[in-house]
Design a protein around this motif. Structure first.
Motif, short mmCIF file in Angstrom:
data_model
loop_
_atom_site.label_atom_id
_atom_site.label_comp_id
_atom_site.label_asym_id
_atom_site.label_seq_id
_atom_site.Cartn_x
_atom_site.Cartn_y
_atom_site.Cartn_z
N VAL A 4 -5.18 -3.08 -4.69
CA VAL A 4 -5.87 -1.79 -3.44
C VAL A 4 -7.30 -1.98 -3.32
O VAL A 4 -7.82 -1.96 -4.23
CB VAL A 4 -5.30 -0.44 -3.61
CG1 VAL A 4 -5.80 0.40 -2.87
CG2 VAL A 4 -3.73 -0.35 -3.79
N PRO A 5 -7.75 -2.20 -2.18
CA PRO A 5 -9.38 -1.97 -2.01
C PRO A 5 -9.99 -0.75 -2.63
O PRO A 5 -9.42 0.54 -2.27
CB PRO A 5 -9.52 -2.34 -0.53
CG PRO A 5 -8.27 -2.79 -0.14
CD PRO A 5 -7.30 -2.27 -1.05
N MET A 6 -10.96 -0.95 -3.10
CA MET A 6 -11.81 0.13 -3.50
C MET A 6 -12.46 0.92 -2.39
O MET A 6 -12.56 1.96 -2.28
CB MET A 6 -12.85 -0.36 -4.66
CG MET A 6 -12.36 -0.83 -6.03
SD MET A 6 -11.55 0.39 -6.93
CE MET A 6 -12.73 1.17 -7.81
N ILE A 7 -12.95 -0.05 -1.66
CA ILE A 7 -13.34 0.59 -0.27
C ILE A 7 -12.70 -0.08 0.83
O ILE A 7 -12.40 -1.45 0.86
CB ILE A 7 -14.86 0.36 -0.09
CG1 ILE A 7 -15.75 0.97 -1.10
CG2 ILE A 7 -15.21 0.62 1.37
CD1 ILE A 7 -17.24 0.70 -1.36
N GLU A 8 -12.25 0.46 1.89
CA GLU A 8 -11.57 -0.21 2.85
C GLU A 8 -12.08 0.66 4.19
O GLU A 8 -11.80 1.76 4.62
CB GLU A 8 -10.18 -0.14 3.00
CG GLU A 8 -9.33 -1.01 4.08
CD GLU A 8 -8.11 -1.02 4.16
OE1 GLU A 8 -7.23 -1.93 4.59
OE2 GLU A 8 -7.36 -0.30 3.42
N VAL A 38 -17.12 -1.65 12.67
CA VAL A 38 -17.50 -2.24 11.37
C VAL A 38 -16.17 -2.36 10.67
O VAL A 38 -15.45 -1.05 10.32
CB VAL A 38 -18.43 -1.88 10.70
CG1 VAL A 38 -18.70 -2.50 9.62
CG2 VAL A 38 -19.93 -1.99 11.77
N SER A 39 -15.64 -3.47 10.08
CA SER A 39 -14.55 -3.47 9.02
C SER A 39 -15.06 -4.19 7.90
O SER A 39 -15.59 -5.30 8.02
CB SER A 39 -13.54 -4.29 9.89
OG SER A 39 -12.91 -3.52 10.95
N LEU A 40 -14.84 -3.68 6.73
CA LEU A 40 -14.97 -4.48 5.53
C LEU A 40 -14.21 -3.93 4.40
O LEU A 40 -14.12 -2.57 4.38
CB LEU A 40 -16.68 -4.37 4.94
CG LEU A 40 -16.95 -4.86 3.79
CD1 LEU A 40 -17.07 -6.41 4.11
CD2 LEU A 40 -18.48 -4.34 3.50
N SER A 41 -13.89 -4.81 3.50
CA SER A 41 -13.16 -4.28 2.37
C SER A 41 -13.54 -4.71 0.94
O SER A 41 -14.25 -5.81 1.04
CB SER A 41 -11.51 -4.79 2.55
OG SER A 41 -10.77 -4.47 1.43
N VAL A 42 -13.92 -3.97 0.10
CA VAL A 42 -14.34 -4.16 -1.18
C VAL A 42 -13.34 -4.05 -2.39
O VAL A 42 -12.87 -3.10 -2.40
CB VAL A 42 -15.61 -3.50 -1.60
CG1 VAL A 42 -16.22 -3.83 -2.74
CG2 VAL A 42 -16.60 -3.51 -0.22
N ALA A 43 -13.13 -5.17 -3.02
CA ALA A 43 -12.27 -5.21 -4.15
C ALA A 43 -12.74 -4.60 -5.41
O ALA A 43 -13.94 -4.74 -5.56
CB ALA A 43 -11.82 -6.67 -4.40
N ARG A 44 -11.92 -4.22 -6.32
CA ARG A 44 -12.35 -3.65 -7.47
C ARG A 44 -13.11 -4.77 -8.33
O ARG A 44 -12.66 -5.89 -8.43
CB ARG A 44 -10.94 -3.26 -8.41
CG ARG A 44 -11.40 -2.68 -9.84
CD ARG A 44 -10.20 -2.44 -10.65
NE ARG A 44 -9.33 -1.32 -9.92
CZ ARG A 44 -9.59 -0.03 -9.79
NH1 ARG A 44 -10.61 0.45 -10.42
NH2 ARG A 44 -8.89 1.02 -8.96
N GLY A 45 -14.36 -4.37 -8.85
CA GLY A 45 -15.06 -5.30 -9.49
C GLY A 45 -15.94 -6.13 -8.74
O GLY A 45 -16.90 -6.97 -9.31
N GLU A 46 -15.75 -6.01 -7.49
CA GLU A 46 -16.46 -6.87 -6.47
C GLU A 46 -17.68 -6.21 -6.10
O GLU A 46 -18.26 -5.26 -6.20
CB GLU A 46 -15.83 -7.22 -5.26
CG GLU A 46 -16.31 -8.29 -4.39
CD GLU A 46 -15.53 -8.50 -3.13
OE1 GLU A 46 -15.69 -9.52 -2.62
OE2 GLU A 46 -14.78 -7.50 -2.81
N VAL A 47 -18.85 -7.43 -6.04
CA VAL A 47 -20.06 -7.03 -5.65
C VAL A 47 -20.51 -7.65 -4.30
O VAL A 47 -20.45 -8.80 -4.11
CB VAL A 47 -21.30 -7.49 -6.71
CG1 VAL A 47 -22.75 -6.85 -6.24
CG2 VAL A 47 -21.04 -6.89 -8.26
N VAL A 48 -20.65 -6.57 -3.29
CA VAL A 48 -21.03 -7.21 -1.91
C VAL A 48 -22.26 -6.59 -1.46
O VAL A 48 -22.67 -5.59 -1.43
CB VAL A 48 -20.07 -6.44 -0.99
CG1 VAL A 48 -20.24 -7.28 0.43
CG2 VAL A 48 -18.48 -7.07 -1.44
N ALA A 49 -23.12 -7.85 -1.08
CA ALA A 49 -24.39 -7.44 -0.59
C ALA A 49 -24.48 -7.34 0.95
O ALA A 49 -23.82 -8.26 1.49
CB ALA A 49 -25.39 -8.54 -1.17
#
Length: 259
Positions: free
Chosen positions: A8-12, A29-40
């Motif tokens: 399950v995405p940490m941020i959706e 704006v749409s963006l999904s961030v997975a557990r342990g992921e670093v997105v710049a």
């Protein structure tokens, strides 16, 4: 109930719209961030990057779209276009999963470094002082500032203030860290010590969403790079792939200007 499934995405965020009066700052704006992921998140000034970050932890309210943190809806928009947030108590509980580090530190000037770290865990979480102090001391050691625990913020350099701000956010034990241009107010020689702390967090698999102009950090530490311009998320690609070929002319022009 929180959804603890690892995929399950940490941020959706889906189709997030934000307006200030007649000015549309975020355009779906749409963006999904997975557990342990670093997105710049990178892009020109005024492209909506910081506003997007602030919408994820309710510092700004959205006008449309959907935001969920660890699978729990924070805001949803129905078929008629009405955007609704969950009740206030739920908003506070869900937003407690995120820690935020700002451009200008936002430390309490009348409190010592240690007091800055223990204030919120004691007041908001109701934790006993001894436990909170022990945790704060570990965090200050982690960011290399144990010797500054009894100093007031006015006695610290900009880089030291920002590392205290990171430790203060971590003191609330968030699952996600949001960074809004954490080095842009620093002199170049102080930037490295803050980025070093952030690299260490990334190595510990902390989920991080970082609005930044530091292309070296984005290239070396981020798993993915999201490029925003004029309120739109233009592209989000693996970091190495993005820097080899941004895949969009606006992103390419921005990189040529920055590198």
């Amino acid at each position: 109930m929180p959804n603890t499934t690892s995929d399950v995405p940490m941020i959706e965020a889906r189709g997030v719209v934000k307006r200030f009066g007649h000015n549309v700052v975020l355009r779906g704006v749409s963006l999904s961030v997975a557990r342990g992921e670093v997105v710049a998140v990178i892009g020109p000034s005024g492209s909506g990057k910081s506003t997007f970050l602030r919408c994820l932890n309710h510092l700004e309210t959205i006008d449309g779209g959907h935001v969920a943190i660890e699978g729990e809806p924070l805001a949803t928009t129905d078929a008629r276009g009405h955007c609704r947030y969950v009740p206030d108590a739920e908003v506070r509980r869900i937003c407690a999963k995120t820690g935020m580090v700002f451009q200008h530190f936002n430390l309490f000037p009348h409190l010592t470094v240690l007091e800055n770290l223990i204030e919120a865990p004691m007041v908001v979480q109701g934790l006993p002082r001894a436990e909170t102090v022990a945790r704060a001391e570990k965090l200050l050691d982690k960011v290399g500032l144990s010797q500054k625990r009894d100093n007031y913020p006015a006695r610290l350099s900009g880089g030291q203030k920002q590392r205290v701000a990171i430790a203060r956010a971590l003191a609330m034990q968030p699952d996600i860290m949001l960074f809004d241009e954490p080095t842009s107010a620093l002199d170049p020689e102080l930037t490295g010590e803050v980025l070093r702390t952030m690299r260490e967090l990334a190595e510990e698999r902390m989920t991080m969403l970082v609005v930044t102009h530091e292309m070296g950090f984005a290239r070396e530490v981020a798993h993915r790079v999201a490029f925003m311009d004029q309120g739109e998320l233009i592209t989000a690609r693996p970091a190495q792939e993005f820097f080899a070929d941004p895949g969009h002319e606006r992103a390419r022009a921005f990189l040529e200007h920055m590198l």
